[in-house]
Motif scaffolding. Structure first.
Motif, PDB file in Angstrom:
ATOM      1  N   VAL A  74       0.879  -1.181   0.000  1.00  0.00           N
ATOM      2  CA  VAL A  74       0.000   0.000   0.000  1.00  0.00           C
ATOM      3  C   VAL A  74       0.908   1.219   0.000  1.00  0.00           C
ATOM      4  N   PHE A  75       0.688   2.136  -0.946  1.00  0.00           N
ATOM      5  CA  PHE A  75       1.582   3.290  -1.032  1.00  0.00           C
ATOM      6  C   PHE A  75       1.055   4.478  -0.257  1.00  0.00           C
ATOM      7  N   GLN A  76       1.910   5.518  -0.222  1.00  0.00           N
ATOM      8  CA  GLN A  76       1.630   6.693   0.600  1.00  0.00           C
ATOM      9  C   GLN A  76       0.385   7.455   0.178  1.00  0.00           C
ATOM     10  N   ASP A  77       0.350   7.838  -1.097  1.00  0.00           N
ATOM     11  CA  ASP A  77      -0.705   8.752  -1.505  1.00  0.00           C
ATOM     12  C   ASP A  77      -1.789   8.021  -2.287  1.00  0.00           C
ATOM     13  N   GLN A 127      -7.821   5.578   0.470  1.00  0.00           N
ATOM     14  CA  GLN A 127      -6.804   4.711   1.053  1.00  0.00           C
ATOM     15  C   GLN A 127      -7.424   3.373   1.455  1.00  0.00           C
ATOM     16  N   ARG A 128      -8.688   3.379   1.880  1.00  0.00           N
ATOM     17  CA  ARG A 128      -9.362   2.120   2.184  1.00  0.00           C
ATOM     18  C   ARG A 128      -9.495   1.260   0.927  1.00  0.00           C
ATOM     19  N   VAL A 129      -9.798   1.913  -0.184  1.00  0.00           N
ATOM     20  CA  VAL A 129      -9.900   1.177  -1.447  1.00  0.00           C
ATOM     21  C   VAL A 129      -8.551   0.545  -1.792  1.00  0.00           C
ATOM     22  N   ALA A 151      -8.084  -2.398   0.313  1.00  0.00           N
ATOM     23  CA  ALA A 151      -8.907  -3.507  -0.192  1.00  0.00           C
ATOM     24  C   ALA A 151      -8.233  -4.167  -1.387  1.00  0.00           C
ATOM     25  N   MET A 152      -7.646  -3.330  -2.240  1.00  0.00           N
ATOM     26  CA  MET A 152      -6.964  -3.833  -3.429  1.00  0.00           C
ATOM     27  C   MET A 152      -5.787  -4.726  -3.023  1.00  0.00           C
ATOM     28  N   ALA A 153      -5.057  -4.269  -1.993  1.00  0.00           N
ATOM     29  CA  ALA A 153      -3.887  -5.021  -1.552  1.00  0.00           C
ATOM     30  C   ALA A 153      -4.300  -6.339  -0.903  1.00  0.00           C
ATOM     31  N   LEU A 154      -5.493  -6.370  -0.315  1.00  0.00           N
ATOM     32  CA  LEU A 154      -5.932  -7.583   0.373  1.00  0.00           C
ATOM     33  C   LEU A 154      -6.635  -8.559  -0.563  1.00  0.00           C
ATOM     34  N   ALA A 155      -6.785  -8.168  -1.836  1.00  0.00           N
ATOM     35  CA  ALA A 155      -7.648  -8.906  -2.760  1.00  0.00           C
ATOM     36  C   ALA A 155      -7.347 -10.398  -2.791  1.00  0.00           C
ATOM     37  N   CYS A 156      -6.087 -10.778  -2.719  1.00  0.00           N
ATOM     38  CA  CYS A 156      -5.763 -12.200  -2.836  1.00  0.00           C
ATOM     39  C   CYS A 156      -5.304 -12.776  -1.506  1.00  0.00           C
ATOM     40  N   ILE A 175       2.859  -4.890   2.902  1.00  0.00           N
ATOM     41  CA  ILE A 175       3.818  -3.811   3.118  1.00  0.00           C
ATOM     42  C   ILE A 175       3.057  -2.507   3.014  1.00  0.00           C
ATOM     43  N   ALA A 176       3.158  -1.661   4.032  1.00  0.00           N
ATOM     44  CA  ALA A 176       2.460  -0.378   4.001  1.00  0.00           C
ATOM     45  C   ALA A 176       3.502   0.726   4.012  1.00  0.00           C
ATOM     46  N   ASP A 177       3.628   1.423   2.895  1.00  0.00           N
ATOM     47  CA  ASP A 177       4.676   2.422   2.737  1.00  0.00           C
ATOM     48  C   ASP A 177       4.114   3.811   3.061  1.00  0.00           C
TER      49      ASP A 177
END
Lengths: 659, 309
Positions: A96-99, A162-164, A167-172, A178-180
């Motif tokens: 998950v990126f910063q912005d 950022q929630r979206v 969600a995208m990062a959790l998709a699989c 990693i949260a940057d």
């Protein structure tokens, strides 16, 4: 605990035109299953590059990844082919990126962006993928996911975006997330919600999280273990309590002391002098030695290995070598402390006369198509000679606009501003700008890159004719540079040759050049790193004492505002909701919005962060602000109705009895 | 959105009337008359002037002309006895439209591909090659390029016909000479836009999702890079129109451009004015369409009226 990821001697370098930059140098660490490892460091410390290299996201060339191994599930990621890496990304390790604004594709619906990952890694129908995406959006706390899934990113607010992304990062259902710097671009109250979301995800799914941040408050809030990075190396790693209560590396100690604490009184912040080294030519020994106030000789010669403090706590400093006895450590501690005490003569400030009075200030902007943005909508306050008035609020609350109105950059839609009893609008602009100056947020864009530092600083003096000869001009510039802690030789250089903190000093020198009485500082430190922030804040405080300056200090960082301000005003949606002396405001906030703001600030102290209850659950989502400013206690004003006023007074009285 | 479109339509009509008036008065300042031929007697010239309304005062002519323009009546040609300008345009426009559309299509596809390849293979041999092609396309005037094509492909190699318009193979060389400029412009813009887009966070995010590299470029890269490209399609269409003036002449293509040039040579006022107006109308329409298209491709613009502020 099971290790899920094990990194050994990882190095990342970039081949640039100017030379090879060694962004990450020999980093080793383990990540346990289900834990949150926070990686802390300043910009350029290599924390972000390091985390991206874990999943092969570094473009090669110009990047180059070396190392013994990155062990994941008995396999070495470093030896993966491109295809195998692609299978790993998203399904096993996500990021998950910063912005959130920029990490979502603006021309694709949220639905398509989420199912893209699902369909890449799973052989399921599109319909099933959409159902899964809706479920994920619900999980990350988006209401009516069935409806919102068809929307585009710009239709979501920053926190929702950022929630979206999450969600995208959790998709699989990845093993590692990693949260940057995932909360850096968000407002405090939203940040608190997103952090809670991360905690919830970890609790429910047992995901291991690598959480990268520069904010020690956030670290204390979320981390199980902490790794501190400096100049491309991990200098200290350990459990969160060990790092916060028993830091071993001088850099960690410095970082912790550079953070203002909400409970501290207005003492001087301990700053770390200088700025991080250039990683094109990393120093031979301990990279921090140059900024260390009490370095050992060996620090300059050899790089210290990791020394064990406890089984879970390691640090790379020669201070932990067995030959360094307790006496030496005590001595060093003394050096650090005595220096602090010397400077810690806090005078009680005596407030002078009323310097500035703002009554019912309104600033409306025409946004086209009959839309009016009421950036500032009826704000009143006073600023006294020699004080620092803090103005806080979340993005879009009108604090910057108010500041700009005071410098007469906008023509106010309504209301009056009086400076020394005179109407600001009636004053001669040239005369006005000699008395009121501004310091800007971004030290990169606020200095003309084609001008020398001398010309930038002297421009105001040129306009107001404050010198008689070229010689006097040069002398004045050199004096100013010395005042803000730069060398007189810097006068002939150009802005790009300076670091962020140094540039902000140039900006301050420029503001001081015309010897103003009042300075509007619009988020002067938010673009700077923690250790540099402290330098600038201390400089501002010193200048105030020496020259009797008055500041309006605008910021969204409440702990910094509390540290520097005598009185603080809280703004919400173009209105002032509360004004009080800073200690009073932080100890006894009355307005629910102030309470929710204070409750959202993460405190850099893991224990209190875990037990803290006060105001933590206060949320306030009123769209309008009713009532007017009323004085509840002496000097403590709150926007409220007649009944609320009574309630606040009673409650306040109870609390006094309680304590 | 409806209000926006309506107001834009209003501006379009205003612009069009302005252009119509300007062409009329510019035409008045041209020296000579269509009928000042030594072979004609003064009486004959007078009759002709009378017949075409050229003896009336200028103001009168102007208002008659404006009135006619508004109902789509562009007058009668001086050169071809009794044939209306609209008929002439109607006869000729088909050929020009085919030529223009082919050139635009070819230019967009080739230019887009070149730009994408150059961006994806940034700073490699392929990037440099693509950019050299683009610079050549921009710097060689189309009449030079057309001449070179005629000589090499038509005369020396004898692969394709050199002139006239008698089937698809006749259209190939004029299409290529017209498309070169479009291709070069698109390639340059596409490259810089693509480079910009490929550096965005959402591209990294897509890679982090494990999506295949070319799929990332296709799904996330190209669409976002295309948004700014759409805006230059308008001006490019205009350059195509002016390009046809020369290229049709060189290849003897019986299109509107060729007619326009011939009309200027014979002082055939109604046709010159008619074709100019027609070109302006096309230009205004293209800009209008591009603006609407922009909103369709970029959801942020589409909803900016009622969306979140």
């Amino acid at each position: 605990m099971d290790k899920i990821l094990s990194v050994k001697n990882l190095s990342v370098s970039f081949d640039t035109y100017a030379g090879v930059v060694q962004a990450v140098r020999n980093v080793s660490f383990d990540l346990d299953k289900g834990e949150t490892l926070a990686i802390v460091g300043e910009s350029g410390s290599g924390k972000s590059v390091m985390s991206k290299s874990l999943m092969g996201l570094i473009p090669q060339p110009p990047g180059k990844i070396d190392g013994e191994y990155i062990q994941y599930k008995n396999e070495n990621i470093l030896s993966f082919s491109k295809g195998k890496l692609r299978k790993l990304r998203g399904s096993e390790i996500s990021i998950v990126f910063q912005d959130p604004m920029t990490s979502l594709n603006p021309t694709m619906t949220v639905k398509n962006q989420i199912i893209e990952g699902i369909l890449t890694h799973n052989r399921i129908s599109k319909k099933k993928a959409v159902a899964r995406a809706i479920e994920l959006l619900g999980l990350v706390g988006i209401h009516e996911p069935e409806k919102r899934i068809n929307q585009y990113p710009h239709q979501f607010s920053g926190g929702m975006q950022q929630r979206v992304v999450i969600a995208m990062a959790l998709a699989c259902d990845p093993e590692i997330l990693i949260a940057d710097e995932p909360t850096t671009a968000l407002d405090v109250t939203v940040q608190a919600q997103v952090i809670d979301l991360f905690k919830k995800i970890q609790k429910e799914r047992g995901t291991s999280i690598v959480f990268i941040t520069h904010d020690l408050g956030v670290v204390a809030n979320i981390a199980d273990r902490v790794a501190v990075m400096y100049a491309g190396k991990i200098v200290e790693i350990g459990k969160v309590e060990e790092i916060f209560y028993n830091p071993s590396h001088p850099y960690t100690k410095g970082l912790l002391k550079a953070m203002p604490n909400l409970r501290d009184s207005n003492s001087r912040l301990m700053s770390i002098p200088g700025s991080p080294p250039n990683l094109m030519h990393p120093p031979a020994g301990d990279a921090f030695a140059l900024r260390n106030k009490a370095p050992l000789k060996i620090d300059f010669l050899y790089h210290p290995p990791m020394f064990k403090v406890t089984d879970t706590h390691e640090a790379a400093t020669w201070l932990l070598h067995e030959k360094v006895g307790q006496e030496v450590e005590n001595e060093i501690e003394d050096i650090l402390l005595t220096e602090e005490e010397e400077k810690e003569s806090v005078d009680q400030k005596v407030l002078g006369n009323k310097l500035l009075e703002v009554t019912d200030l309104k600033q409306h902007f025409n946004a086209g198509q009959n839309n009016e943005v009421r950036a500032v909508d009826g704000v009143s306050f006073e600023i006294y000679e020699g004080e620092t008035f803090g103005l806080v609020g979340e993005s879009g609350c009108g604090k910057s606009t108010t500041g700009r109105n005071l410098v007469n950059l906008y023509e106010a839609t309504g209301g009056e501003i009086y400076f020394k009893g005179e109407r600001l609008a009636k004053k001669n602009k040239v005369e006005l700008h000699k008395q009121i100056q501004m310091i800007f947020q971004d030290p990169y864009s606020s200095l003309n890159p084609r001008w020398t530092v001398a010309d930038i600083i002297a421009e105001g003096m040129d306009i107001h004719g404050l010198y008689k000869s070229e010689k006097e001009r040069r002398k004045k510039v050199e004096d100013l540079l010395e005042t803000v802690g730069l060398n007189p030789e810097h006068a002939t250089r150009y802005p790009h040759e300076f670091s962020g903190g140094q540039r902000q000093r140039i900006g301050i020198a420029r503001a001081l050049a015309v010897e103003p009485e009042f300075i509007v500082a619009d988020e002067p430190i938010s673009a700077l790193d923690v250790s540099i922030q402290a330098q600038v804040i201390n400089l501002l405080n010193k200048l105030q004492k020496e020259q009797g300056l008055t500041y309006l200090f605008i910021a969204h960082d409440l702990s910094m505002v509390k540290h520097i301000s005598d009185r603080v005003g809280v703004m919400y949606q173009g209105r002032m909701v509360e004004i009080a002396p800073s200690d009073e405001l932080y100890e006894n906030p009355l307005h629910p919005y102030t309470q929710s703001l204070l409750g959202a600030i993460p405190v850099p102290d893991p224990n209190s962060e875990k037990t803290r209850k006060k105001f933590k659950d206060v949320t306030w989502e009123k769209t309008g602000v009713e009532g007017e400013m009323r004085e509840v206690f002496p000097d403590h004003f709150v926007s409220c109705t007649e009944e609320e006023l009574e309630m606040y007074r009673k409650k306040g009285a109870f609390e006094l009895v309680d304590s | 959105m409806t209000r926006y479109i309506l107001s834009r339509l209003g501006y379009m009509i205003f612009t069009f009337l302005l252009i119509a008036s300007l062409t009329f008065f510019l035409m008045q300042t041209l020296p000579g008359s269509p009928f000042n031929d030594e072979r004609l007697s003064e009486a004959q010239e007078k009759i002709l002037n009378q017949r075409y309304g050229l003896d009336e005062p200028v103001a009168m002519q102007y208002f008659k002309y404006l009135g006619n323009v508004l109902v789509g009546e562009l007058g009668v040609s001086f050169q071809f006895d009794g044939r209306s300008v609209t008929t002439i345009i109607g006869e000729r426009i088909g050929v020009s439209a085919i030529l223009g559309a082919q050139a635009m299509g070819l230019g967009l596809v080739l230019g887009g591909l070149l730009g994408i390849i150059a961006a994806v293979r940034h700073n490699t041999f392929m990037d440099y090659t693509a950019m050299i092609i683009a610079v050549l396309g921009l710097s060689i005037p189309n009449f030079v390029f057309a001449g070179l094509l005629q000589y090499w492909v038509g005369v020396r190699l004898q692969w394709l016909p050199v002139a006239f318009w008698q089937g698809f193979e006749y259209s190939i060389l004029p299409t290529i000479s017209l498309a070169a400029f479009v291709m070069a412009t698109i390639a340059r813009y596409m490259r810089s836009e693509m480079l910009d887009v490929l550096g965005q966070d959402y591209i990294t995010t897509a890679h982090a999702k494990g999506v295949d590299r070319w799929k990332v470029i296709r799904k996330h890269g190209i669409r976002n890079a295309m948004i700014p490209i759409i805006t230059i399609v308008g001006p490019l269409t205009v350059s195509l129109m002016t390009g046809t003036l020369v290229v049709e002449q060189i290849f003897s293509v019986p299109g509107l451009g060729e007619q326009f040039v011939n009309s200027i040579l014979t002082n055939d006022y109604p046709v010159i004015m008619g074709v100019t107006l027609f070109f302006s109308l096309l230009f205004i329409a293209v800009i209008f369409v591009v603006d609407i298209l922009y909103g369709i491709v970029d959801p942020r613009i589409r909803l900016s009226g009622g969306g979140r502020n």
